[in-house]
Design an enzyme around this catalytic site. Structure first.
Site, PDB file in Angstrom:
ATOM      1  N   HIS A 532       0.724  -1.268  -0.012  1.00 24.13           N
ATOM      2  CA  HIS A 532       0.108   0.051  -0.084  1.00 24.13           C
ATOM      3  C   HIS A 532       0.787   1.415  -0.025  1.00 24.13           C
ATOM      4  O   HIS A 532       0.837   2.273   0.548  1.00 24.13           O
ATOM      5  CB  HIS A 532      -0.715  -0.022   1.135  1.00 24.13           C
ATOM      6  CG  HIS A 532      -1.893  -1.109   1.225  1.00 24.13           C
ATOM      7  ND1 HIS A 532      -2.938  -1.105   2.144  1.00 24.13           N
ATOM      8  CD2 HIS A 532      -2.684  -1.734   0.180  1.00 24.13           C
ATOM      9  CE1 HIS A 532      -3.575  -2.300   1.868  1.00 24.13           C
ATOM     10  NE2 HIS A 532      -3.664  -2.380   0.876  1.00 24.13           N
ATOM     11  N   HIS A 576      -7.723  -0.683   2.788  1.00 24.61           N
ATOM     12  CA  HIS A 576      -7.150  -1.052   1.586  1.00 24.61           C
ATOM     13  C   HIS A 576      -7.097   0.060   0.561  1.00 24.61           C
ATOM     14  O   HIS A 576      -8.442   0.925   0.563  1.00 24.61           O
ATOM     15  CB  HIS A 576      -7.701  -2.357   1.173  1.00 24.61           C
ATOM     16  CG  HIS A 576      -7.430  -3.240   2.256  1.00 24.61           C
ATOM     17  ND1 HIS A 576      -6.730  -4.447   2.118  1.00 24.61           N
ATOM     18  CD2 HIS A 576      -8.104  -3.416   3.357  1.00 24.61           C
ATOM     19  CE1 HIS A 576      -7.045  -5.366   3.107  1.00 24.61           C
ATOM     20  NE2 HIS A 576      -7.575  -4.628   4.144  1.00 24.61           N
TER      21      HIS A 576
HETATM   22  C1  FAD Z   1      -0.277  -7.584  -4.378  1.00 22.17           C
HETATM   23  C2  FAD Z   1      -1.320  -6.628  -4.049  1.00 22.17           C
HETATM   24  C3  FAD Z   1      -2.226  -6.575  -3.099  1.00 22.17           C
HETATM   25  C4  FAD Z   1      -3.339  -5.631  -2.926  1.00 22.17           C
HETATM   26  N1  FAD Z   1      -4.449  -5.931  -2.219  1.00 22.17           N
HETATM   27  C5  FAD Z   1      -5.268  -4.900  -2.165  1.00 22.17           C
HETATM   28  C6  FAD Z   1      -6.642  -5.165  -1.656  1.00 22.17           C
HETATM   29  O1  FAD Z   1      -7.038  -6.551  -1.564  1.00 22.17           O
HETATM   30  N2  FAD Z   1      -7.483  -4.169  -1.526  1.00 22.17           N
HETATM   31  C7  FAD Z   1      -7.114  -2.782  -2.015  1.00 22.17           C
HETATM   32  O2  FAD Z   1      -7.892  -1.902  -1.961  1.00 22.17           O
HETATM   33  N3  FAD Z   1      -5.999  -2.627  -2.340  1.00 22.17           N
HETATM   34  C8  FAD Z   1      -5.017  -3.617  -2.557  1.00 22.17           C
HETATM   35  N4  FAD Z   1      -3.857  -3.349  -3.016  1.00 22.17           N
HETATM   36  C9  FAD Z   1      -3.420  -1.935  -3.433  1.00 22.17           C
HETATM   37  C10 FAD Z   1      -3.832  -1.287  -4.583  1.00 22.17           C
HETATM   38  O3  FAD Z   1      -4.379  -2.148  -5.410  1.00 22.17           O
HETATM   39  C11 FAD Z   1      -3.192  -0.137  -4.813  1.00 22.17           C
HETATM   40  O4  FAD Z   1      -2.914   0.784  -3.924  1.00 22.17           O
HETATM   41  C12 FAD Z   1      -3.487   0.661  -6.289  1.00 22.17           C
HETATM   42  O5  FAD Z   1      -4.228  -0.031  -7.197  1.00 22.17           O
HETATM   43  C13 FAD Z   1      -2.621   1.569  -6.722  1.00 22.17           C
HETATM   44  O6  FAD Z   1      -3.243   2.412  -7.722  1.00 22.17           O
HETATM   45  P1  FAD Z   1      -2.172   3.368  -8.638  1.00 22.17           P
HETATM   46  O7  FAD Z   1      -3.169   3.541  -9.719  1.00 22.17           O
HETATM   47  O8  FAD Z   1      -1.691   4.266  -7.865  1.00 22.17           O
HETATM   48  O9  FAD Z   1      -0.962   2.569  -9.227  1.00 22.17           O
HETATM   49  P2  FAD Z   1      -1.069   1.202 -10.223  1.00 22.17           P
HETATM   50  O10 FAD Z   1      -2.339   0.527 -10.051  1.00 22.17           O
HETATM   51  O11 FAD Z   1       0.040   0.413  -9.655  1.00 22.17           O
HETATM   52  O12 FAD Z   1      -0.818   1.611 -11.728  1.00 22.17           O
HETATM   53  C14 FAD Z   1       0.623   2.152 -12.199  1.00 22.17           C
HETATM   54  C15 FAD Z   1       0.656   1.838 -13.489  1.00 22.17           C
HETATM   55  O13 FAD Z   1       1.628   2.553 -14.142  1.00 22.17           O
HETATM   56  C16 FAD Z   1       2.284   1.636 -14.895  1.00 22.17           C
HETATM   57  N5  FAD Z   1       3.853   2.274 -15.106  1.00 22.17           N
HETATM   58  C17 FAD Z   1       4.606   2.575 -13.587  1.00 22.17           C
HETATM   59  N6  FAD Z   1       5.651   3.088 -14.402  1.00 22.17           N
HETATM   60  C18 FAD Z   1       5.407   3.144 -15.669  1.00 22.17           C
HETATM   61  C19 FAD Z   1       6.410   4.085 -16.627  1.00 22.17           C
HETATM   62  N7  FAD Z   1       7.659   4.480 -16.288  1.00 22.17           N
HETATM   63  N8  FAD Z   1       5.927   3.908 -17.738  1.00 22.17           N
HETATM   64  C20 FAD Z   1       4.754   3.509 -18.328  1.00 22.17           C
HETATM   65  N9  FAD Z   1       3.962   2.842 -17.134  1.00 22.17           N
HETATM   66  C21 FAD Z   1       4.250   2.697 -16.124  1.00 22.17           C
HETATM   67  C22 FAD Z   1       2.291   0.288 -14.220  1.00 22.17           C
HETATM   68  O14 FAD Z   1       2.649  -0.692 -15.070  1.00 22.17           O
HETATM   69  C23 FAD Z   1       0.910   0.338 -13.482  1.00 22.17           C
HETATM   70  O15 FAD Z   1       0.155  -0.230 -14.541  1.00 22.17           O
HETATM   71  C24 FAD Z   1      -2.971  -4.364  -3.246  1.00 22.17           C
HETATM   72  C25 FAD Z   1      -1.397  -4.038  -4.041  1.00 22.17           C
HETATM   73  C26 FAD Z   1      -1.233  -5.369  -4.462  1.00 22.17           C
HETATM   74  C27 FAD Z   1       0.292  -5.050  -5.301  1.00 22.17           C
END
Ligand code: FAD
Ligand code: NAG
Ligand code: NAG
Ligand code: NAG
Ligand code: NAG
Ligand code: NAG
Ligand code: NAG
Ligand code: NAG
Ligand code: NAG
Ligand code: NAG
Length: 599
Positions: A532, A576
């Site tokens: 997280h 979460h």
């Molecule tokens: C294993 C795991 C279990 C989890 N379980 C839960 C749960 O049960 N419930 C819950 O609410 N949350 C959970 N979480 C947390 C939640 O999923 C994340 O906090 C949230 O999805 C993050 O969203 P985001 O948009 O910030 O990043 P992300 O969804 O990680 O998106 C970032 C995106 O940017 C892309 N990217 C990164 N760098 C680059 C670059 N330089 N160029 C192009 N693309 C790039 C990545 O590939 C990715 O697709 C979990 C997370 C994980 C990893």
């Protein structure tokens, strides 16, 4: 106004090839650039892509480092089946296979720290739990940004943009959720358990046996999550609902959207005239470390949605960060922004396992490949059975006593924010397999209002090198104290009368931990990350030097860039994080639309 928009729309149709495409070859992009370029087709990025591409006058490009296979998830069981979600962590072609630096507070252990690297980002690999956080979490954001748009009441309409669906076993949910807090429409699907667990009844009975510590809470997503509730998850019809399935897949036919996959953004380039305010609306990207670097321009905005690890990494690579940090890697300074990569907050996760007197736990699915194949077949043919849930149907959110926290040291946002989460479950361990014999349950503990802070920094100026990840777990001794209490609370829960004769003994190292010092040693030896990370490009008031973005999510000190992902969270919510991420992304998309509707 309306008519000129309409004419632009017609012109777009006439002069532009219909281009909604899922591309892997950067040379196929529109040469003239796009109105909006979104970096990262993850949890937040796809929400923004959907909302912007729904305006016909906008052209939108999304660039995603990860693979394209999972737009609809069709046929890809590993990302579709809730129960086996943890297995995805083993597939390094779907993740950023990160690790932390040795954690001093955890006896110098190095932790794995995966992020999703595929369409949907971490929303395609997470464990589906859907928790919005508390009223106080969001009110605290409003307080530190000085902007009431982040208050719970103002955010609630954005949090409501998910559709609650009937669980697959069609049971009556009137005792499990309160319909007022849910929507009957919206792209993202949520539900409650679709397969009963053998301990559900005990957990409900616990709310009567010890209603002071574990009161029943009829809906965890009302703004006050304290108490024991039924878990809501991001699935519908037995399958995962992700930002890829819910937000990206439905708009792939839109003629104003391009999605470039398997391509990594390497930095943003300053295109301002010499002496002018920096303008980072040129995006550089490449297929791999040695291949050609391409660039594309955004006419309106670049939106960074690469997540709390990669967004600060990209900012640093672009010359936006602490001056001294940039100098170390000889990166030309664009904006001295001391908060970039700092303020990392994450939730430590701890699993306690117990040997139990039962023949109804699901351990055999992990031990018997024939049984696992049968259960998977049941899921494939009828979308029913144990695989429709991640396992664990209720959880409890608890505030620890005033002997541990008080007004002067409380890291939580306020009375509706928990300190710990207790999540009873099947056998859960991140270090050992299910033992060959015996029946087990676990209580997963989350320290959901941590006091410790960590950081993301660079290891080199090469964008293909991993950043240095230091969540700083247990750096603040208060976190250790709260986790000791959490271990005791879990044991208190399963020692209430409904559990009589069920729990035989704690399993593993926990069996020998009785004093606080021994429990703390158990904590240090077993804590891992809840995945997280947040806060590494936090929003705040204009005059807060550590705030990287303002309350409208604009990157401070430059033109034309917003950050919209978990890195902007000034404080980690006691939750979460995907539900807050979806809500923030919906809020952010509407801020962008407000800006450009006026233009
Ligand atoms: C294993 C795991 C279990 C989890 N379980 C839960 C749960 O049960 N419930 C819950 O609410 N949350 C959970 N979480 C947390 C939640 O999923 C994340 O906090 C949230 O999805 C993050 O969203 P985001 O948009 O910030 O990043 P992300 O969804 O990680 O998106 C970032 C995106 O940017 C892309 N990217 C990164 N760098 C680059 C670059 N330089 N160029 C192009 N693309 C790039 C990545 O590939 C990715 O697709 C979990 C997370 C994980 C990893
Ligand atoms: C891992 O993911 C890839 C897709 O990138 C897929 O082809 C492969 O089958 C997966 N491996 C396993 C073991 O699931
Ligand atoms: C709001 O912030 C101020 C300082 O910035 C603090 O004194 C106050 O306690 C905060 N209030 C809440 C409700 O968080
Ligand atoms: C569900 O249960 C509640 C009481 O628990 C009852 O009032 C309601 O009618 C039930 N709904 C259906 C569709 O059976
Ligand atoms: C890097 O990308 C280029 C262009 O797509 C490709 O030809 C080359 O094989 C790739 N190199 C590696 C090491 O993957
Ligand atoms: C499971 O346990 C129950 C109660 O302990 C017992 O009645 C039942 O026979 C057991 N079933 C099996 C298949 O062992
Ligand atoms: C494994 O599961 C199958 C299918 O349920 C069952 O027939 C078999 O007896 C099990 N094997 C063992 C060793 O328990
Ligand atoms: C609050 O708790 C801390 C740590 O337990 C303690 O040192 C401090 O004296 C307490 N303050 C008050 C006002 O009780
Ligand atoms: C940083 O780079 C050095 C030298 O290549 C390497 O040994 C080290 O493991 C890297 N650290 C991280 C956290 O990636
Ligand atoms: C508990 O302690 C005893 C005595 O030191 C030791 O023999 C045993 O292996 C320990 N058990 C576990 C699970 O660590």
């Amino acid at each position: 106004m309306l008519r000129s928009l309409f004419i632009t729309f017609l012109l777009n149709l006439l002069i532009r090839p219909s281009f909604s495409r899922l591309l892997t070859d950067p040379s196929q992009l529109l040469k003239e650039g796009y109105d909006f370029v979104i970096v990262g087709a993850g949890n937040a990025g796809n929400v923004i892509a959907n909302r912007l591409a729904s305006v016909p006058a906008f052209t939108v490009l999304v660039i995603e480092a990860g693979v394209k296979l999972f737009v609809s998830d069709a046929g890809i069981v590993s990302t579709q089946i809730p129960f086996i979600a943890p297995n995805i962590l083993l597939n390094t072609s779907l993740t950023w296979d990160y690790v932390t630096v040795p954690q001093e507070g955890l006896n110098s252990r190095i932790l794995t720290y995966q992020r999703g690297k595929l369409l949907g980002g971490s929303s395609s690999i997470n464990f589906l739990i859907f928790t919005r956080g508390s009223r106080d979490d969001f009110d605290r954001w409003a307080n530190v940004t000085g902007d009431s748009i982040w208050e719970w009441d103002a955010m609630f309409p954005f949090a409501l943009k998910a559709r609650f669906t009937t669980p697959v076993d069609n049971h009556n949910t009137s005792q499990e959720i309160v319909p007022n807090f849910h929507n009957t429409k919206g792209p993202l699907l949520t539900t409650v358990n679709g397969f009963p667990s053998s301990i559900d009844g005990k957990l409900v009975a616990t709310t009567q046996a010890d209603s002071e510590e574990f009161p029943f809470n009829p809906d965890t997503n009302s703004g006050n999550p304290i108490g024991m509730s039924w878990i809501q998850s991001t699935s519908g019809g037995g399958s995962r609902s992700s930002s890829a399935t819910a937000y990206l897949h439905p708009i792939l036919s839109h003629p104003n959207l391009d999605v470039l996959v398997e391509t990594q953004v390497t930095r943003l380039i300053n295109i301002a005239e010499k002496g002018g305010k920096p303008d980072l609306r040129e995006v550089e990207f490449a297929k791999n470390a040695t291949s050609h670097r391409f660039t594309i321009r955004a006419k309106n905005e670049v939106i960074l949605s690469a997540g709390a690890v990669n967004t600060p990494q990209l900012l640093l690579l672009s010359g936006v960060g602490p001056k001294s940090e940039l100098a170390k890697f000889k990166i030309p300074l664009v904006v001295d922004s001391p908060g970039v990569g700092q303020n990392l907050q994450d939730h430590p996760l701890l699993a306690q396992q117990f040997l139990v007197n039962s023949n109804e736990t699901l351990d055999d699915i992990s031990r018997n490949a024939t049984l696992a194949a049968d259960v998977e077949e049941q899921w494939i043919t009828s979308k029913t059975g144990p695989f429709v849930d991640v396992a664990g149907n209720l959880f409890s959110w608890v505030r620890v006593g005033s002997d541990i926290v008080n007004k002067s040291n409380d890291p939580s946002a306020g009375p509706t924010s928990a300190h710990v989460e207790l999540f009873p479950n099947e056998f859960v361990s991140f270090s050992e397999a299910v033992p060959a014999t015996g029946s087990f349950i676990s209580v997963v503990n989350g320290l959901v209002s941590p006091a410790s802070r960590g950081s993301i920094t660079l290891n080199s100026s090469d964008p293909f090198d991993f950043p240095v990840i230091d969540p700083g777990f247990l750096k603040n001794p208060l976190d250790g104290r709260i986790l000791i209490e959490s271990v005791k609370l879990a044991q208190k829960m399963i020692n209430t009368s409904p559990w009589d004769g069920f729990v035989i003994q704690p399993f593993g190292a926990l069996a020998n931990a009785t004093t606080d010092a021994e429990i703390l040693e158990f904590v240090r030896n077993t804590v891992t990350s809840f995945w997280h990370p947040t806060g590494t490009a936090k929003m705040g008031e204009q005059n807060d030097p550590m705030a990287v973005v303002d309350s409208k999510l604009f990157l401070k000190g430059v033109q034309g860039v917003r950050v919209i992902d978990t890195s902007i969270f000034p404080f980690i919510p006691a939750a979460h994080l995907q539900a807050p991420t979806y809500a923030v992304a919906e809020r952010g998309a509407s801020l962008i639309q407000e800006t450009w509707a006026k233009a």
